[in-house]
Design an enzyme around this catalytic site. Sequence first.
Site, short mmCIF file in Angstrom:
data_model
loop_
_atom_site.label_atom_id
_atom_site.label_comp_id
_atom_site.label_asym_id
_atom_site.label_seq_id
_atom_site.Cartn_x
_atom_site.Cartn_y
_atom_site.Cartn_z
N ARG A 136 -27.36 -69.13 70.99
CA ARG A 136 -27.35 -70.57 70.70
C ARG A 136 -26.11 -71.27 71.25
NH1 ARG A 136 -30.77 -72.15 65.92
NH2 ARG A 136 -32.09 -70.36 65.48
N GLY B 96 -15.19 -75.41 64.66
CA GLY B 96 -16.57 -75.85 64.72
C GLY B 96 -17.10 -75.82 66.14
N ASP C 298 -9.10 -88.56 64.17
CA ASP C 298 -9.55 -89.94 63.97
C ASP C 298 -8.82 -90.52 62.77
OD1 ASP C 298 -12.45 -89.91 65.55
OD2 ASP C 298 -12.03 -88.03 64.51
N ARG D 182 -13.91 -74.89 71.76
CA ARG D 182 -12.56 -74.69 71.23
C ARG D 182 -12.32 -73.21 70.98
NH1 ARG D 182 -12.09 -77.61 66.23
NH2 ARG D 182 -12.32 -79.45 67.54
N ARG E 214 -10.46 -71.60 59.07
CA ARG E 214 -11.08 -72.69 59.82
C ARG E 214 -10.00 -73.50 60.52
NH1 ARG E 214 -13.84 -76.97 61.25
NH2 ARG E 214 -13.57 -79.02 60.27
N SER F 200 -11.08 -80.35 63.24
CA SER F 200 -10.61 -81.73 63.33
C SER F 200 -11.01 -82.49 62.08
CB SER F 200 -11.19 -82.41 64.57
OG SER F 200 -12.61 -82.37 64.54
N ARG G 95 -9.93 -83.01 71.66
CA ARG G 95 -10.37 -82.28 70.47
C ARG G 95 -10.59 -80.81 70.78
NH1 ARG G 95 -13.34 -86.31 66.74
NH2 ARG G 95 -12.85 -88.29 67.70
#
Length: 234
Positions: free
Chosen positions: A43, A20, A204, A24, A87, A90, A217
């Site tokens: 973007r 995402g 989390d 990363r 994908r 996290s 992350r």
Amino acid sequence: MSIHIEAKKGEIADTVLMPGDPLRAKWIAETFLEDSYCYNQIRGMLGYTGTFNGQRISVQGSGMGMPSAMIYLHELIKDYGVKKVIRVGSAGSYQKDIQLNDVVLAMAASTTSGINNSRFINSDYSPTANFDLFIKAVNYAQKHGIPIKAGNVLSSDEFYEDNPKAYEHWAKYGVLCVEMEAAGIYTIAAKYNVKALTILTISDSLITGEQLSAEARETSFQQMVEIALAAAMP
């Protein structure tokens, strides 16, 4: 070029890792891929292509949430011919035995989203992982002694829910953790007969309140990416 990706034809591999976070994606490309180059900055949603063990691999940020991820995956498939997507994201744990930095494979993705209501009227569609990618990931993890959990995850439309105890209902039905993209990715992949898998690292815990830092992350999900790259190999 597509609307949201400025790559030229041939610049994106037929296998793509999709975090995402675009930073990363940058970290994965710089850490794991050889001769990588950036093909997209529109973007700020960075995309890279390089090689891993002689195999061309691309890494494309997808943004947060199913609407964003589905846009990028649609364009990767329709405009660039992508055939496999993994994908790497996290997630927040729903179970006591799933702790920070644990790796979870999403066999299926439940959701609070209405993304499939217009596709399957008065019905519930169950988006699932591709078996070939899933078993490759499992085999690699077992061979290298990486503990994994596998099962149903929840793809949520909301990061901050009004009811902090809402997760307990899902947990009772065995849902392992919550994230925000898998159900959308699995649905688009199924629509176009593309292989898809979601691999998650727990950042989390909704049970203990523990959480990883923003930097962790972005840059500390080594085992998850190793598993993803192994699954991506022919």
